[in-house]
Design an enzyme around this catalytic site. Structure first.
Site, PDB file in Angstrom:
ATOM      1  N   CYS A 176       6.050   1.953   5.117  1.00  0.00           N
ATOM      2  CA  CYS A 176       6.675   1.927   3.795  1.00  0.00           C
ATOM      3  C   CYS A 176       7.716   0.828   3.672  1.00  0.00           C
ATOM      4  O   CYS A 176       8.774   0.896   4.310  1.00  0.00           O
ATOM      5  CB  CYS A 176       7.306   3.281   3.476  1.00  0.00           C
ATOM      6  SG  CYS A 176       7.764   3.406   1.756  1.00  0.00           S
ATOM      7  N   ALA A 217      -3.673   5.939  -6.170  1.00  0.00           N
ATOM      8  CA  ALA A 217      -2.361   6.349  -6.679  1.00  0.00           C
ATOM      9  C   ALA A 217      -2.159   5.816  -8.091  1.00  0.00           C
ATOM     10  O   ALA A 217      -2.160   6.560  -9.060  1.00  0.00           O
ATOM     11  CB  ALA A 217      -1.250   5.854  -5.748  1.00  0.00           C
TER      12      ALA A 217
END
Length: 356
Positions: free
Chosen positions: A195, A338
């Site tokens: 991330c 997503a």
């Protein structure tokens, strides 16, 4: 494209968490599947190996809405062993990117704004917030129970860097997070190693030795529960080759990719996201499909050459049914969306209709 995303980028994270989901995900309808599940996701039967990755499904209400609307694999937003607050608003911006997001474009900077239209690419800059385990363990456990036959809830987690930067404490925090997630009775787990939205671009997955130690420690804790490693894009082919050779035998799967990091600017060239450490943020959506496809293809090639058994979850730029098929063609065992799912909550049903 639908005018309302199931997560409202014009509102704060806290507002979305309490009041959401929105749009089609709030219509109360439940998709009914016919027949029996034809596919498997890490041993669990599913009607279609397609779902939503860690990120937009911020709590159980969002996960349940996704399950109700035909997404058979849902990943509960990444959790930690302690409470961490979200980055300041805005957390989501649309991006002006023509074509693919190349390294050159990412370093030069891409303009963020609030006009969402296809081909859609966004940045999400949340910082991987988490509630205390006393909240998310109960919420996740209830979500796991909610899933119907042919559906799977995945528990995503990660460790948190300690102020002393003590590697032993860091490793133990990953193990504790894994233990807490497993207690919720999830049947599949995913550890986030990739991330850039915490304010750095040197992702953990690039450190092969540390990742190996963490993955081994987690597997010792969770036993036979399948473990997926969520990966960033590896530009260097030899680096990925070395990674797979060391990790491919000890985990059950890889998910690729998370996002591509880029410098996010406003229309005047200044910083688009307020606060320290937010010059760089992860990019999702259409502009990163090339990277997801490339990573899945390479992971599939290594799997065949090495005779490994790991599964591959393809993520990145899945906006329509064709994108799902493109990932399957290059070797993905499952696919997730997503950004595409956020603005088209009917995407799972569209894909199912397209392949019947």
């Amino acid at each position: 494209m639908p005018s309302i995303s199931f997560y409202d980028p014009q509102r704060s994270y806290e507002y979305n968490f309490i009041e959401g989901p929105f749009g089609i995900f709030a219509d109360g309808k439940v998709t009914k599947e016919r027949g029996k599940p034809k596919y498997k996701f890490f041993g669990q039967p599913v009607y279609l190996p397609f779902g939503i990755p860690a990120g937009p499904l911020v709590n159980g209400a969002y996960c349940k809405a996704a399950l109700d609307h035909g997404f058979d694999i849902v990943v509960y937003k990444t959790v930690r062993t302690k409470r961490l607050i979200v980055h300041p608003w805005p957390n989501v911006l649309s991006l002006s990117i023509k074509g693919d997001l190349t390294e050159e474009k990412a370093q030069k900077g891409v303009v963020g704004h609030h006009s969402y239209k296809y081909p859609l690419s966004i940045t999400n800059s949340f910082g991987v917030p988490s509630f205390d385990p006393s909240f998310w363990q109960k919420d996740l456990a209830e979500t796991v129970k909610y899933a119907k036959s042919g559906q799977v809830v995945v528990g995503s987690f990660q460790g948190t860097v300690n102020p002393e930067h003590n590697k032993t404490k860091y490793l133990k925090d990953f193990v504790l997070a894994a233990r807490l997630v497993k207690e919720t009775k999830v049947k599949v787990m995913e550890v986030n190693l990739s991330c850039p939205n915490e304010g750095h671009s040197n992702m953990l997955c690039y450190d092969i030795d540390t990742t190996f130690k963490i993955a081994n420690a987690i597997k010792n804790e969770i036993g036979n529960t399948p473990l997926i490693l969520k990966l960033a894009y590896f530009h260097n082919h030899q680096h990925l080759d070395d990674f797979v050779k060391k990790l491919g035998k000890i985990v059950e799967g890889f998910a690729a990719i998370n996002t591509l990091p880029a410098k996010i600017i406003d229309d005047k060239g200044g910083r688009a996201l307020p606060g320290d450490g937010r010059d760089t943020s992860g990019v999702c959506g259409s502009a990163i499909k090339w990277a997801g496809i490339d990573m899945v293809g390479r992971l599939s090639k290594y799997r065949e050459e090495l005779g490994y058994k790991y599964k591959i979850v393809g993520v990145g730029g899945v906006m329509k049914a064709k994108d799902y098929r493109d990932y399957i063609k290059v070797g993905a065992d499952a696919v997730m969306s997503a950004t595409g799912a956020m603005w088209n909550p009917m995407l799972a049903q569209e894909i199912k209709k397209s392949i019947k």
